[in-house]
Design an enzyme around this catalytic site. Structure first.
Site, PDB file in Angstrom:
ATOM      1  N   TYR A   1       0.840  -1.203   0.000  1.00  0.00           N
ATOM      2  CA  TYR A   1       0.000   0.000   0.000  1.00  0.00           C
ATOM      3  C   TYR A   1       0.875   1.252   0.000  1.00  0.00           C
ATOM      4  O   TYR A   1       1.931   1.247  -0.633  1.00  0.00           O
ATOM      5  CB  TYR A   1      -1.033  -0.073   1.145  1.00  0.00           C
ATOM      6  CG  TYR A   1      -2.211   0.756   0.733  1.00  0.00           C
ATOM      7  CD1 TYR A   1      -2.997   0.384  -0.359  1.00  0.00           C
ATOM      8  CD2 TYR A   1      -2.470   1.973   1.338  1.00  0.00           C
ATOM      9  CE1 TYR A   1      -4.013   1.203  -0.809  1.00  0.00           C
ATOM     10  CE2 TYR A   1      -3.498   2.786   0.885  1.00  0.00           C
ATOM     11  CZ  TYR A   1      -4.255   2.399  -0.193  1.00  0.00           C
ATOM     12  OH  TYR A   1      -5.243   3.215  -0.647  1.00  0.00           O
TER      13      TYR A   1
ATOM     14  N   LYS B   1      -6.282  -1.931  -1.174  1.00  0.00           N
ATOM     15  CA  LYS B   1      -7.126  -1.814   0.025  1.00  0.00           C
ATOM     16  C   LYS B   1      -7.697  -3.172   0.402  1.00  0.00           C
ATOM     17  O   LYS B   1      -7.793  -3.530   1.570  1.00  0.00           O
ATOM     18  CB  LYS B   1      -8.281  -0.838  -0.230  1.00  0.00           C
ATOM     19  CG  LYS B   1      -7.843   0.603  -0.278  1.00  0.00           C
ATOM     20  CD  LYS B   1      -8.038   1.284   1.069  1.00  0.00           C
ATOM     21  CE  LYS B   1      -7.202   2.532   1.127  1.00  0.00           C
ATOM     22  NZ  LYS B   1      -7.464   3.476   2.141  1.00  0.00           N
TER      23      LYS B   1
ATOM     24  N   ARG C   1      -9.002  10.959  -7.940  1.00  0.00           N
ATOM     25  CA  ARG C   1      -8.082  11.575  -6.976  1.00  0.00           C
ATOM     26  C   ARG C   1      -7.366  10.459  -6.238  1.00  0.00           C
ATOM     27  O   ARG C   1      -7.708  10.087  -5.123  1.00  0.00           O
ATOM     28  CB  ARG C   1      -8.844  12.492  -6.005  1.00  0.00           C
ATOM     29  CG  ARG C   1      -7.968  13.504  -5.305  1.00  0.00           C
ATOM     30  CD  ARG C   1      -7.960  13.355  -3.787  1.00  0.00           C
ATOM     31  NE  ARG C   1      -7.478  12.071  -3.355  1.00  0.00           N
ATOM     32  CZ  ARG C   1      -7.789  11.487  -2.209  1.00  0.00           C
ATOM     33  NH1 ARG C   1      -8.638  12.039  -1.399  1.00  0.00           N
ATOM     34  NH2 ARG C   1      -7.291  10.316  -1.851  1.00  0.00           N
TER      35      ARG C   1
ATOM     36  N   ASP D   1     -14.104   6.011   2.518  1.00  0.00           N
ATOM     37  CA  ASP D   1     -12.931   5.870   3.385  1.00  0.00           C
ATOM     38  C   ASP D   1     -12.145   7.174   3.509  1.00  0.00           C
ATOM     39  O   ASP D   1     -11.603   7.477   4.572  1.00  0.00           O
ATOM     40  CB  ASP D   1     -12.036   4.755   2.846  1.00  0.00           C
ATOM     41  CG  ASP D   1     -10.878   4.489   3.780  1.00  0.00           C
ATOM     42  OD1 ASP D   1     -11.122   4.361   4.993  1.00  0.00           O
ATOM     43  OD2 ASP D   1      -9.734   4.433   3.304  1.00  0.00           O
ATOM     44  N   ASP D   2     -12.075   7.941   2.430  1.00  0.00           N
ATOM     45  CA  ASP D   2     -11.279   9.183   2.483  1.00  0.00           C
ATOM     46  C   ASP D   2     -11.900  10.180   3.438  1.00  0.00           C
ATOM     47  O   ASP D   2     -11.201  10.966   4.075  1.00  0.00           O
ATOM     48  CB  ASP D   2     -11.168   9.811   1.097  1.00  0.00           C
ATOM     49  CG  ASP D   2     -10.586   8.830   0.122  1.00  0.00           C
ATOM     50  OD1 ASP D   2      -9.417   8.480   0.282  1.00  0.00           O
ATOM     51  OD2 ASP D   2     -11.324   8.360  -0.770  1.00  0.00           O
TER      52      ASP D   2
ATOM     53  N   GLU E   1     -13.687   5.019  -2.623  1.00  0.00           N
ATOM     54  CA  GLU E   1     -12.278   5.298  -2.373  1.00  0.00           C
ATOM     55  C   GLU E   1     -11.700   6.206  -3.454  1.00  0.00           C
ATOM     56  O   GLU E   1     -11.884   5.948  -4.652  1.00  0.00           O
ATOM     57  CB  GLU E   1     -11.543   3.944  -2.405  1.00  0.00           C
ATOM     58  CG  GLU E   1     -10.139   3.971  -1.934  1.00  0.00           C
ATOM     59  CD  GLU E   1     -10.022   4.170  -0.432  1.00  0.00           C
ATOM     60  OE1 GLU E   1     -10.728   3.520   0.346  1.00  0.00           O
ATOM     61  OE2 GLU E   1      -9.184   5.008  -0.040  1.00  0.00           O
TER      62      GLU E   1
ATOM     63  N   ASN F   1      -0.596  11.985   1.399  1.00  0.00           N
ATOM     64  CA  ASN F   1       0.068  10.809   0.829  1.00  0.00           C
ATOM     65  C   ASN F   1       0.355  11.046  -0.647  1.00  0.00           C
ATOM     66  O   ASN F   1      -0.351  11.815  -1.289  1.00  0.00           O
ATOM     67  CB  ASN F   1      -0.859   9.587   0.932  1.00  0.00           C
ATOM     68  CG  ASN F   1      -1.059   9.124   2.354  1.00  0.00           C
ATOM     69  OD1 ASN F   1      -0.136   9.147   3.139  1.00  0.00           O
ATOM     70  ND2 ASN F   1      -2.272   8.722   2.676  1.00  0.00           N
TER      71      ASN F   1
END
Ligand code: NAD
Length: 546
Positions: A96, A167, A149, A261-262, A238, A400
């Site tokens: 990841y 993920k 994104r 999740d973001d 996601e 990130n």
């Protein structure tokens, strides 16, 4: 998978869920028609794992390690997951973030074997039928992206498929969701990334992105098709661009078993870090002032959940909101600005317009959280100002991958004379400063989403609520011990991630029962029920079912 489903033994070597390669025992080789197909010596999983690690460690670049691990996942699933679980600290940054970022950029160029399910605009009208092509009958967790994104890297189109794949590998490794129950989905609606559109080897739809009503209709069809085919499947959105991320979450959160999740996963992991930081700083959680640099989905998600947390701690909504301020690329988010998006409006206070440093000095936050995707935005001035205002400045650089972090761990510690309580989105090495070792925490969503997913599917929940994320944050913060806090780490070590996920899962399932969202009759022992469902790869288990 039973041996009857295979025409001959060779098929067992070709399928990642049945392949044991050289570890097939002599008896199995005789029984399954594998004689002559393997070298004489029988290996064990332990020996195979050693070989995997040896070959991974020999490689010069992380992207090569990523390619090798993905190939192993496609070849021998149990060995892949055993190795990943047993060496999660070493391998998570490969499988990841940060390496997955580079893997997505190069996705088409390193493509070997298809994995997951693709939906394109030309599938309109056929999505439900196409889902029947998926080989597994029971899907329980689906991660969907449209690639617009990807991490902090922007629009990577269909190359973004690396994210759902990664993920879901973490769902399996960290929370024991069986790989057979996981489905990565790429909603490939084209890309506005010119570089990709001009790349002849790009594998996605090579057109500009579908937008507006046609986009919404395609997403609607996909969600309905999933609900029809796998009504119990949890859908995780996601890496959608912020306006779509919010729109889709708001559109489906009350009618589908889903979360983003973001927005929500990030929120819970950051909130857990803030909770844990108060055990170092000694401040009362509900007295905190928190400033965000970046006012997109990640930062706003954290703020929204923090408002709930402040309210749970006794503040009114108004008081809770007043403790949170945002600075974006155009400065402090205030009511007089005309360029704000809808999700910014609740936090647009009646203050003067000003830049970041002025805002820091005027508002004097205890906690500074960066979620900009803009590297270097926590300058020396910023960190020094935070250190002047606070004994223990709490600084989270969440962007990130590592190359996008607002500052490095070393900068945070050295510019604050070692007083910063620092966490980042991607991993940083520990920092030695004036004879003291500082261990930065990694505010990685992986602490949250696998546990949320495991808990929710184990009790057959039909909705994911904000309260489930609050309880997940609370549980995560409670699992950091004093020795870890002493080193400045706000999160438990990754080596404990399966225990962390199991504990979060139990708390989330409890919450689902409390809210009436759990459809499974409550098991006598919820903890045991959840742990019993966790996939723990070994050949021994499989031998019984072969
Ligand atoms: P986004 O595009 O929705 O928001 C970015 C925000 O940053 C915008 O408000 C923009 O105005 C602001 N911004 C950009 N450059 C800036 C600058 N130089 N100064 C001040 N503000 C600036 O993106 P997002 O979805 O909110 O994600 C942002 C970052 O957060 C990404 O890098 C992503 O990888 C990271 N993230 C981390 C985690 C985690 O670590 N757990 C989880 C999710 C997202």
């Amino acid at each position: 998978m039973s041996k009857q489903t295979h025409e001959n033994g060779f098929d067992l070597l070709l399928h990642p869920s049945t392949n044991k390669s050289t570890a097939f025992t002599l008896a199995e080789r005789r029984e399954l028609g594998l004689q002559g197909l393997l070298p004489a010596r029988v290996s064990t999983m332990v020996g195979q794992k050693r070989l995997v690690l040896e070959s991974i460690r020999r490689k010069a670049f992380d992207i090569e390690r990523y390619i090798a691990l993905r190939a192993l996942q496609d070849r021998n699933e149990r060995l892949f997951y055993r190795t990943l679980i047993d060496h999660i600290d070493e391998l998570m940054p490969i499988v990841y973030t940060p390496t997955v970022g580079q893997a997505c950029k190069e996705f088409a160029h390193i493509f070997r074997q298809p994995r997951g399910f693709y939906v394109t605009p030309s599938d309109r009208g056929n999505i439900r039928q196409n889902l029947d092509n998926w080989p597994e009958s029971e899907v329980r967790v689906i991660v969907i992206t449209d690639g617009e994104r990807i991490l902090g890297l922007g629009d990577l189109g269909a190359n973004g498929m690396g994210i759902p794949i990664g993920k879901l590998a973490l769902y399996t490794a960290c929370a024991g969701i069986s790989p057979a129950h996981c489905l990565p989905v790429m909603l490939d609606v084209g890309t506005d990334n010119e570089e990709l559109l001009h790349d002849e080897l790009y594998l996605g739809v090579d057109e500009k992105r579908l937008r507006g009503e046609a986009y919404d209709e395609l997403v609607d069809e996909l969600i309905s098709a999933i609900q029809d085919k796998w009504p119990e499947a949890l859908i995780q959105f996601e890496d959608f661009l912020t306006p779509n991320a919010y729109r889709l979450l708001n559109r489906y959160r009350d009618s589908a078993f889903c979360f983003n999740d973001d927005i929500q996963g990030t929120a819970a992991v950051a909130l857990a870090g803030v909770y844990a930081s108060t055990r170092i700083s000694g401040l009362n959680f509900k007295d905190l002032r928190i400033m965000f640099l970046g006012a997109g989905s990640a930062a706003t998600g954290i703020a929204d959940l923090t408002v709930e947390a402040f309210m749970a701690a006794g503040l009114s909504r108004e008081a809770a909101v007043s403790r949170l301020t945002f600075v974006d690329i155009n400065g402090l988010v205030v009511a007089s600005r005309s360029d704000l998006q809808e999700h910014n409006l609740p936090y647009a206070h009646a203050k003067e317009e000003m830049g970041f440093l002025d805002a820091l000095q005027a508002i004097r936050p205890h906690v500074l959280i960066g979620a900009t995707g803009a590297p270097g935005t926590f300058t020396r001035d910023v960190i020094e100002t935070m250190a002047r205002i606070n004994d223990h400045p709490v600084i989270f650089a969440l962007s990130n991958p590592t190359s996008r972090a607002e500052c490095t761990a070393e900068q945070a510690y050295s510019w604050s004379a070692g007083r910063a309580i620092f966490a980042s989105g991607s991993p940083f090495e520990s920092v030695e400063l004036d004879g003291r070792r500082h261990m930065p925490g990694q505010g990685n969503n992986v602490y949250i989403f696998p546990g949320i997913g495991l808990g929710a599917i184990a009790c057959k929940a039909n909705r994911i609520s904000e309260a489930m994320f609050l309880t997940a944050a609370d549980t995560l913060a409670s699992l950091v011990d004093d020795a870890q806090l002493e080193n400045g780490t706000l999160y438990p070590p990754f080596s404990e991630i399966r225990e962390v996920s199991a504990r979060i899962a139990v708390a989330v399932a409890e919450q689902a029962y409390k809210e009436g969202h759990a459809l499974l009759p409550r098991p006598d022992n919820l903890d045991a029920h959840i742990r019993a469902q966790m996939y723990d790869p070994s050949y021994e288990n499989e031998e019984k079912s072969l």
